[in-house]
Write a protein that holds these residues in place. Sequence first.
Motif, PDB file in Angstrom:
ATOM      1  N   VAL A 141       5.803   2.749   3.573  1.00  0.00           N
ATOM      2  CA  VAL A 141       5.225   2.838   2.059  1.00  0.00           C
ATOM      3  C   VAL A 141       5.885   1.698   1.291  1.00  0.00           C
ATOM      4  O   VAL A 141       7.130   1.452   1.304  1.00  0.00           O
ATOM      5  CB  VAL A 141       5.826   4.404   1.623  1.00  0.00           C
ATOM      6  CG1 VAL A 141       5.463   4.421   0.126  1.00  0.00           C
ATOM      7  CG2 VAL A 141       4.959   5.311   2.223  1.00  0.00           C
ATOM      8  N   SER A 142       5.285   1.168   0.303  1.00  0.00           N
ATOM      9  CA  SER A 142       5.710   0.053  -0.440  1.00  0.00           C
ATOM     10  C   SER A 142       6.013   0.671  -1.924  1.00  0.00           C
ATOM     11  O   SER A 142       5.052   1.603  -2.312  1.00  0.00           O
ATOM     12  CB  SER A 142       4.696  -0.760  -0.733  1.00  0.00           C
ATOM     13  OG  SER A 142       4.207  -1.462   0.528  1.00  0.00           O
ATOM     14  N   TRP A 143       6.903   0.426  -2.472  1.00  0.00           N
ATOM     15  CA  TRP A 143       7.513   0.684  -3.889  1.00  0.00           C
ATOM     16  C   TRP A 143       7.148  -0.186  -4.764  1.00  0.00           C
ATOM     17  O   TRP A 143       7.023   0.197  -6.010  1.00  0.00           O
ATOM     18  CB  TRP A 143       8.885   1.099  -3.812  1.00  0.00           C
ATOM     19  CG  TRP A 143       9.338   2.368  -3.355  1.00  0.00           C
ATOM     20  CD1 TRP A 143       9.875   2.656  -2.181  1.00  0.00           C
ATOM     21  CD2 TRP A 143       9.291   3.663  -3.869  1.00  0.00           C
ATOM     22  NE1 TRP A 143      10.169   4.102  -2.026  1.00  0.00           N
ATOM     23  CE2 TRP A 143       9.574   4.667  -3.015  1.00  0.00           C
ATOM     24  CE3 TRP A 143       8.686   4.137  -5.356  1.00  0.00           C
ATOM     25  CZ2 TRP A 143       9.664   5.966  -3.515  1.00  0.00           C
ATOM     26  CZ3 TRP A 143       8.934   5.499  -5.405  1.00  0.00           C
ATOM     27  CH2 TRP A 143       9.187   6.236  -4.624  1.00  0.00           C
ATOM     28  N   PHE A 144       6.609  -1.251  -4.344  1.00  0.00           N
ATOM     29  CA  PHE A 144       6.224  -2.219  -5.472  1.00  0.00           C
ATOM     30  C   PHE A 144       5.178  -3.135  -5.002  1.00  0.00           C
ATOM     31  O   PHE A 144       5.404  -3.817  -3.728  1.00  0.00           O
ATOM     32  CB  PHE A 144       7.472  -3.149  -5.913  1.00  0.00           C
ATOM     33  CG  PHE A 144       6.885  -3.989  -7.167  1.00  0.00           C
ATOM     34  CD1 PHE A 144       6.893  -3.684  -8.277  1.00  0.00           C
ATOM     35  CD2 PHE A 144       6.609  -5.471  -6.663  1.00  0.00           C
ATOM     36  CE1 PHE A 144       6.511  -4.439  -9.372  1.00  0.00           C
ATOM     37  CE2 PHE A 144       6.288  -6.309  -7.828  1.00  0.00           C
ATOM     38  CZ  PHE A 144       6.468  -5.733  -9.213  1.00  0.00           C
ATOM     39  N   ASP A 145       4.097  -3.310  -5.453  1.00  0.00           N
ATOM     40  CA  ASP A 145       2.974  -4.084  -5.281  1.00  0.00           C
ATOM     41  C   ASP A 145       3.368  -5.742  -5.609  1.00  0.00           C
ATOM     42  O   ASP A 145       3.240  -5.936  -6.854  1.00  0.00           O
ATOM     43  CB  ASP A 145       1.871  -3.713  -5.914  1.00  0.00           C
ATOM     44  CG  ASP A 145       0.434  -4.315  -5.319  1.00  0.00           C
ATOM     45  OD1 ASP A 145       0.708  -5.309  -4.572  1.00  0.00           O
ATOM     46  OD2 ASP A 145      -0.676  -3.858  -5.653  1.00  0.00           O
TER      47      ASP A 145
ATOM     48  N   PHE B 240       3.478  -8.708 -13.485  1.00  0.00           N
ATOM     49  CA  PHE B 240       4.655  -7.906 -13.796  1.00  0.00           C
ATOM     50  C   PHE B 240       5.584  -8.905 -14.764  1.00  0.00           C
ATOM     51  O   PHE B 240       6.037  -8.359 -15.719  1.00  0.00           O
ATOM     52  CB  PHE B 240       5.524  -7.537 -12.576  1.00  0.00           C
ATOM     53  CG  PHE B 240       6.690  -6.883 -13.054  1.00  0.00           C
ATOM     54  CD1 PHE B 240       6.575  -5.501 -13.252  1.00  0.00           C
ATOM     55  CD2 PHE B 240       7.781  -7.516 -12.676  1.00  0.00           C
ATOM     56  CE1 PHE B 240       7.679  -4.740 -13.766  1.00  0.00           C
ATOM     57  CE2 PHE B 240       8.971  -6.766 -12.819  1.00  0.00           C
ATOM     58  CZ  PHE B 240       9.204  -5.371 -13.369  1.00  0.00           C
TER      59      PHE B 240
ATOM     60  N   LYS C 140       1.304  -8.158  -7.452  1.00  0.00           N
ATOM     61  CA  LYS C 140       0.946  -7.883  -8.691  1.00  0.00           C
ATOM     62  C   LYS C 140       2.305  -8.506  -9.547  1.00  0.00           C
ATOM     63  O   LYS C 140       2.580  -8.403 -10.734  1.00  0.00           O
ATOM     64  CB  LYS C 140       0.664  -6.735  -9.313  1.00  0.00           C
ATOM     65  CG  LYS C 140      -0.483  -6.071  -8.998  1.00  0.00           C
ATOM     66  CD  LYS C 140      -0.913  -4.668  -9.040  1.00  0.00           C
ATOM     67  CE  LYS C 140      -2.187  -4.235  -8.808  1.00  0.00           C
ATOM     68  NZ  LYS C 140      -2.132  -2.635  -8.684  1.00  0.00           N
TER      69      LYS C 140
ATOM     70  N   ASP D  10       0.746  -1.364   0.037  1.00  0.00           N
ATOM     71  CA  ASP D  10       0.068  -0.049  -0.276  1.00  0.00           C
ATOM     72  C   ASP D  10       0.967   1.312   0.022  1.00  0.00           C
ATOM     73  O   ASP D  10       1.950   1.140   0.070  1.00  0.00           O
ATOM     74  CB  ASP D  10      -0.964  -0.133   1.052  1.00  0.00           C
ATOM     75  CG  ASP D  10      -0.357   0.221   2.483  1.00  0.00           C
ATOM     76  OD1 ASP D  10       0.889   0.086   2.343  1.00  0.00           O
ATOM     77  OD2 ASP D  10      -0.981   0.368   3.696  1.00  0.00           O
ATOM     78  N   GLY D  11       0.264   2.469  -0.197  1.00  0.00           N
ATOM     79  CA  GLY D  11       0.929   3.652  -0.033  1.00  0.00           C
ATOM     80  C   GLY D  11       1.389   4.281   1.477  1.00  0.00           C
ATOM     81  O   GLY D  11       1.611   5.297   1.385  1.00  0.00           O
TER      82      GLY D  11
END
Lengths: 212, 404
Positions: free
Chosen positions: B147-151, B158, B154, B63-64
């Motif tokens: 904070v996540s930089w990559f989900d 990707f 997914k 998430d953000g």
Amino acid sequence: MKREIPLIISMASGIFVLVGFFVPHPAIRAIYDDIQQWVIIVVAFTYVLGMANLMRINVEQIQRRSKDWVYKLALVVSLLATMAVGFSEGTHYLDDGTKFSWIYNTFYSAMSATMFSLLAFFIASAAFRAFRVRTVEALLLALAAFILMLGRVPIGSVIHPYLPVAADWLMEIPQNAAKRGILMGAALGVMATGFRVILGIERTYGSEGGGG
Amino acid sequence: MSRLRLDNRALRAYRPLRTARRNTPKGAPSSVKSAGWIVLLSLGVIASHASGFPLQATDTRNDGGGSVTLGWTPPPRPPAQWIVYRAEPGQAFAPIDTIGGELAGYTDEQSGNHAVRNGVPYRYRLVPLPVDATLLSDVSPAATPRVSWFDTGKLNVFIVITLFLGLVLYYIRQSERGKVWSFRPIAGLIAIEEAIGRSTEMGKGVLYVPGVQDIDDIQTIASMIILGKVARMTAKYETPLLVPANSPAVYTVADEVVKGAYSDVGRADAYRADNVRYITSEQFAYVAAVNGMMLRERPAANLFLGAFFAESLLLAETGHETGAIQIAGTANVHQLPFFVVACDYTLIGEEYYAASAYLSKDAKLLGSLKASDTVKIALVVTIVVASILLTLGQPGLAEFFATQ
């Protein structure tokens, strides 16, 4: 430059939206949300262009008394009248009991329902053509439709208790398999189209310029 | 269990329970007042040393930031509600929310006075309502929202997209080196040129319907791309091209595409601005207008290429009545049977997206088709292998490719 700038905007927007799909970071999300807002603003402007186009074409045809010009007149008059009523009622024009809602429910909804109702007759005429058995494939289609339609109505189970089961099997196994195959192919098509636009190799949506 | 303090600061930080406020009718402040007493009681319970069931708190993944996820196993006889308490380092527990007693999870993403701040370790505790010391949860371990930089959820998407992009670039490179591929003929695409030729011979127009979705739909974008190819052909043959649009954005783009196509083949003078029209954004009003165009102007070819819904058969049957040659293409699976029945040719799913590459014969565009075919083979192999592994009790591969 007339061709390059739209291509660059398309590529940059495409890459950003693709990155935004994978990155949940607020910094990226904020820009992503901004782009969505820009889209809404741009679309709002296109409504002005659309309206102008609609009015110009129909008014010209009314002036020329072209074929069925009376319908164009009805369109223009009802468009302007509905707009005038909507503007006169301000931001509450969609509330219950407003004149705008009355126009919408009395005229538009009824006409829209009429158009949709025609579908029943069109389905009948289309089904008549589709179920004429001329080939093996048409025979399979007709058989599947026959089983499915009987299996989905109460009389089906009265004729034979296996009919609803067969209908469910047709929907869940062969139908689902075919549908998923189509959806997978379509999903790859979507990705291929997206890449063609993002990489700038699909340029049909922009003029090559120069003519000739 | 860590010792908890009950002090005035915790009480000051408290805001009346939202649920209590939400359920309190106007003119009945007594329920808010009683909620205040309940909180006082619960603060008394939370300050006790009672231990209860385990409560897990972790940073919400992918998430953000600004979010912590709680999880617990509900007790056999859960209370009516839970009060969620939260504490920052060096501060007392304070209530932040009231939730249903039957729940087994909660995501804390509060804003305003109770905002969850990234980098701050939070501890949580659940207090039952009505207050019951035997149903109190343990204090959760500290969870720090980040904070996540990559989900990572997914990752499978990707991988497939990266593989696809790599193959597209590879095949484009191959095409630049002169490699030529052959593709199976698609009758519907071959028929487009024939249909335009037929219209030209009959001295009639071509009707191009780009679907009923807006320009942000990929099917409409693909339709605009095909429209460019069709407009080039009609411009060459000087055949009138009618494009009724159901969205002003589609109208604007279609107008530019057609104008550009006429200009590209040197027939800018043949372009007629009236032929690309905005009709309406209302579905059945649009159908009525397009059906009227078909019946009045009798185009010899109708091309339905885009996203269609209930209007597909209304359009195609009317077109069939006029005797026009009809070619449809859509990726909306539920509308395909209607088009198959009422049209002469139908582009199904991927054929529709392949149309622009197929019509242009551009080597680079054909390279993307080759990449699409290669990925399709890879996906089919993956599905077969995953199915076999799943049957053998190894669900790893199948689960990896499950989308969220």
